[in-house]
Design a protein around this motif. Structure first.
Motif, PDB file in Angstrom:
ATOM      1  N   GLU A  93       0.830  -1.199   0.000  1.00  0.00           N
ATOM      2  CA  GLU A  93       0.000   0.000   0.000  1.00  0.00           C
ATOM      3  C   GLU A  93       0.868   1.254   0.000  1.00  0.00           C
ATOM      4  N   SER A  94       1.980   1.180   0.729  1.00  0.00           N
ATOM      5  CA  SER A  94       2.875   2.337   0.774  1.00  0.00           C
ATOM      6  C   SER A  94       3.517   2.589  -0.577  1.00  0.00           C
ATOM      7  N   MET A  95       3.722   1.527  -1.342  1.00  0.00           N
ATOM      8  CA  MET A  95       4.236   1.715  -2.693  1.00  0.00           C
ATOM      9  C   MET A  95       3.258   2.533  -3.526  1.00  0.00           C
ATOM     10  N   VAL A  96       1.961   2.246  -3.328  1.00  0.00           N
ATOM     11  CA  VAL A  96       0.919   2.964  -4.076  1.00  0.00           C
ATOM     12  C   VAL A  96       0.816   4.408  -3.606  1.00  0.00           C
ATOM     13  N   THR A  97       0.752   4.612  -2.278  1.00  0.00           N
ATOM     14  CA  THR A  97       0.627   5.981  -1.767  1.00  0.00           C
ATOM     15  C   THR A  97       1.864   6.806  -2.110  1.00  0.00           C
ATOM     16  N   LEU A 102       4.251  11.071  -5.442  1.00  0.00           N
ATOM     17  CA  LEU A 102       5.182  11.545  -6.472  1.00  0.00           C
ATOM     18  C   LEU A 102       4.437  12.127  -7.666  1.00  0.00           C
ATOM     19  N   ILE A 103       3.282  11.526  -8.004  1.00  0.00           N
ATOM     20  CA  ILE A 103       2.476  12.048  -9.119  1.00  0.00           C
ATOM     21  C   ILE A 103       1.944  13.435  -8.781  1.00  0.00           C
ATOM     22  N   PHE A 104       1.466  13.615  -7.544  1.00  0.00           N
ATOM     23  CA  PHE A 104       0.990  14.931  -7.109  1.00  0.00           C
ATOM     24  C   PHE A 104       2.114  15.961  -7.234  1.00  0.00           C
ATOM     25  N   ILE A 105       3.283  15.605  -6.716  1.00  0.00           N
ATOM     26  CA  ILE A 105       4.410  16.535  -6.738  1.00  0.00           C
ATOM     27  C   ILE A 105       4.852  16.819  -8.171  1.00  0.00           C
ATOM     28  N   ALA A 106       4.898  15.777  -9.011  1.00  0.00           N
ATOM     29  CA  ALA A 106       5.310  15.956 -10.400  1.00  0.00           C
ATOM     30  C   ALA A 106       4.344  16.863 -11.161  1.00  0.00           C
ATOM     31  N   SER A 107       3.046  16.801 -10.796  1.00  0.00           N
ATOM     32  CA  SER A 107       2.053  17.617 -11.506  1.00  0.00           C
ATOM     33  C   SER A 107       2.256  19.107 -11.271  1.00  0.00           C
ATOM     34  N   LEU A 108       3.031  19.456 -10.241  1.00  0.00           N
ATOM     35  CA  LEU A 108       3.322  20.872  -9.986  1.00  0.00           C
ATOM     36  C   LEU A 108       4.133  21.488 -11.123  1.00  0.00           C
ATOM     37  N   ALA A 111       1.250  22.406 -16.575  1.00  0.00           N
ATOM     38  CA  ALA A 111       0.483  23.646 -16.708  1.00  0.00           C
ATOM     39  C   ALA A 111      -0.536  23.801 -15.582  1.00  0.00           C
ATOM     40  N   LYS A 112      -1.223  22.715 -15.262  1.00  0.00           N
ATOM     41  CA  LYS A 112      -2.214  22.737 -14.185  1.00  0.00           C
ATOM     42  C   LYS A 112      -1.960  21.547 -13.266  1.00  0.00           C
ATOM     43  N   PRO A 113      -1.902  21.780 -11.953  1.00  0.00           N
ATOM     44  CA  PRO A 113      -1.625  20.688 -11.005  1.00  0.00           C
ATOM     45  C   PRO A 113      -2.807  19.742 -10.872  1.00  0.00           C
ATOM     46  N   LEU A 114      -2.587  18.613 -10.235  1.00  0.00           N
ATOM     47  CA  LEU A 114      -3.589  17.561 -10.134  1.00  0.00           C
ATOM     48  C   LEU A 114      -4.839  18.026  -9.386  1.00  0.00           C
ATOM     49  N   ILE A 115      -4.670  18.832  -8.358  1.00  0.00           N
ATOM     50  CA  ILE A 115      -5.816  19.303  -7.580  1.00  0.00           C
ATOM     51  C   ILE A 115      -6.785  20.091  -8.456  1.00  0.00           C
ATOM     52  N   PRO A 141      -3.132  34.988 -10.138  1.00  0.00           N
ATOM     53  CA  PRO A 141      -1.938  34.354  -9.564  1.00  0.00           C
ATOM     54  C   PRO A 141      -2.223  33.693  -8.217  1.00  0.00           C
ATOM     55  N   TYR A 142      -3.083  34.327  -7.402  1.00  0.00           N
ATOM     56  CA  TYR A 142      -3.377  33.762  -6.085  1.00  0.00           C
ATOM     57  C   TYR A 142      -4.110  32.424  -6.206  1.00  0.00           C
ATOM     58  N   PHE A 143      -5.032  32.324  -7.162  1.00  0.00           N
ATOM     59  CA  PHE A 143      -5.762  31.082  -7.365  1.00  0.00           C
ATOM     60  C   PHE A 143      -4.815  29.964  -7.787  1.00  0.00           C
ATOM     61  N   ARG A 144      -3.880  30.291  -8.664  1.00  0.00           N
ATOM     62  CA  ARG A 144      -2.895  29.296  -9.100  1.00  0.00           C
ATOM     63  C   ARG A 144      -2.026  28.861  -7.925  1.00  0.00           C
ATOM     64  N   PHE A 145      -1.668  29.829  -7.059  1.00  0.00           N
ATOM     65  CA  PHE A 145      -0.855  29.503  -5.881  1.00  0.00           C
ATOM     66  C   PHE A 145      -1.609  28.559  -4.947  1.00  0.00           C
ATOM     67  N   VAL A 146      -2.911  28.822  -4.734  1.00  0.00           N
ATOM     68  CA  VAL A 146      -3.718  28.004  -3.826  1.00  0.00           C
ATOM     69  C   VAL A 146      -3.765  26.552  -4.298  1.00  0.00           C
ATOM     70  N   LEU A 147      -4.037  26.348  -5.574  1.00  0.00           N
ATOM     71  CA  LEU A 147      -4.146  24.984  -6.086  1.00  0.00           C
ATOM     72  C   LEU A 147      -2.800  24.267  -6.073  1.00  0.00           C
ATOM     73  N   ARG A 148      -1.743  24.987  -6.356  1.00  0.00           N
ATOM     74  CA  ARG A 148      -0.419  24.368  -6.311  1.00  0.00           C
ATOM     75  C   ARG A 148      -0.016  24.050  -4.875  1.00  0.00           C
ATOM     76  N   PHE A 149      -0.386  24.920  -3.950  1.00  0.00           N
ATOM     77  CA  PHE A 149      -0.080  24.680  -2.544  1.00  0.00           C
ATOM     78  C   PHE A 149      -0.817  23.441  -2.040  1.00  0.00           C
ATOM     79  N   MET A 150      -2.101  23.319  -2.386  1.00  0.00           N
ATOM     80  CA  MET A 150      -2.891  22.169  -1.951  1.00  0.00           C
ATOM     81  C   MET A 150      -2.383  20.878  -2.598  1.00  0.00           C
ATOM     82  N   THR A 151      -1.958  20.965  -3.846  1.00  0.00           N
ATOM     83  CA  THR A 151      -1.377  19.801  -4.515  1.00  0.00           C
ATOM     84  C   THR A 151      -0.095  19.366  -3.805  1.00  0.00           C
TER      85      THR A 151
END
Length: 214
Positions: A93-97, A102-108, A111-115, A141-151
């Motif tokens: 399970e830890s391999m999956v999580t 890593l996918i979440f972090i890579a999406s940063l 152009a648009k993050p996973l969140i 810019p603030y909206f983009r920051f929020v989504l990237r921060f949450m991602t």
């Protein structure tokens, strides 16, 4: 969230902890009297998988957690093929999580993050309207920051959960690890959800001020 919703959520979490944590520990220890540690562990880990497959069949859909457990089972079989290392089974399970983190972090770096995509998918019934609103807000810019921060929060949380379990699986006995692994999982996920909810409320207030001022 009203009282009934909170009560139902607590009941769901407790039931999941019992099925995914307590019962596998009991089954594993009982089977040790008849089978090897590896076989006992493999059978015990089939219980969470069976529970999630039951829900998939019952509700006619494969939710994220069901797919998560199915992927974990595939990794368990892979561990068996590679030599039947018990620690690999415990870490499936830890391999999956960890991979999801890593996918979440890579999406940063895209152009648009996973969140961004998750928010459109799960937060509104009218997705076309939501996409239009998100496209407008994305200019801020603030909206983009929020989504990237949450991602980033979710990426760090999932990856961190995997790292903690990797450390503990070599420090604890199999029974002890089975007993606390689900507590770690729900603790990390719960903390990530709490941070998301609190920060989302704060960010929405500030975003409303920005959008009303445009």
């Amino acid at each position: 969230m009203n009282v009934n919703s909170k009560k139902k959520l607590i009941q769901t979490i407790v039931l999941s902890l019992v099925i995914n944590g307590a019962i596998p520990v009991v089954v594993y220890n009982l089977l040790l009297n008849y089978y090897s540690s590896f076989v006992s562990l493999l059978i015990a880990t089939l219980i969470p998988l069976g529970d999630n497959l039951y829900h998939i069949v019952r509700y006619k859909k494969a939710d994220a957690f069901g797919l998560f457990m199915l992927t974990g089972f595939v990794l368990s079989l892979l561990a068996f093929v590679l030599g039947g290392n018990e620690r690999l089974i415990l870490l499936r399970e830890s391999m999956v999580t960890g991979l999801l983190g890593l996918i979440f972090i890579a999406s940063l770096f895209f152009a648009k993050p996973l969140i961004y995509h998750f928010a459109i998918r799960f937060s509104a019934q009218d997705q076309s309207e939501k996409k239009g609103q998100f496209a407008k807000n994305w200019e801020l810019p603030y909206f983009r920051f929020v989504l990237r921060f949450m991602t980033a929060i979710w990426g760090i949380a999932l990856l961190g959960e995997a790292i903690v379990k990797i450390i503990l699986v070599y420090e604890l006995s199999i029974s002890a690890f089975l007993a606390i692994s689900q507590l770690i999982f729900y603790g990390v996920i719960g903390a990530a959800i709490l941070i998301t909810m609190v920060y989302r409320r704060y960010a929405k207030t500030r975003l409303d001020l920005l959008t009303n001022g445009r």
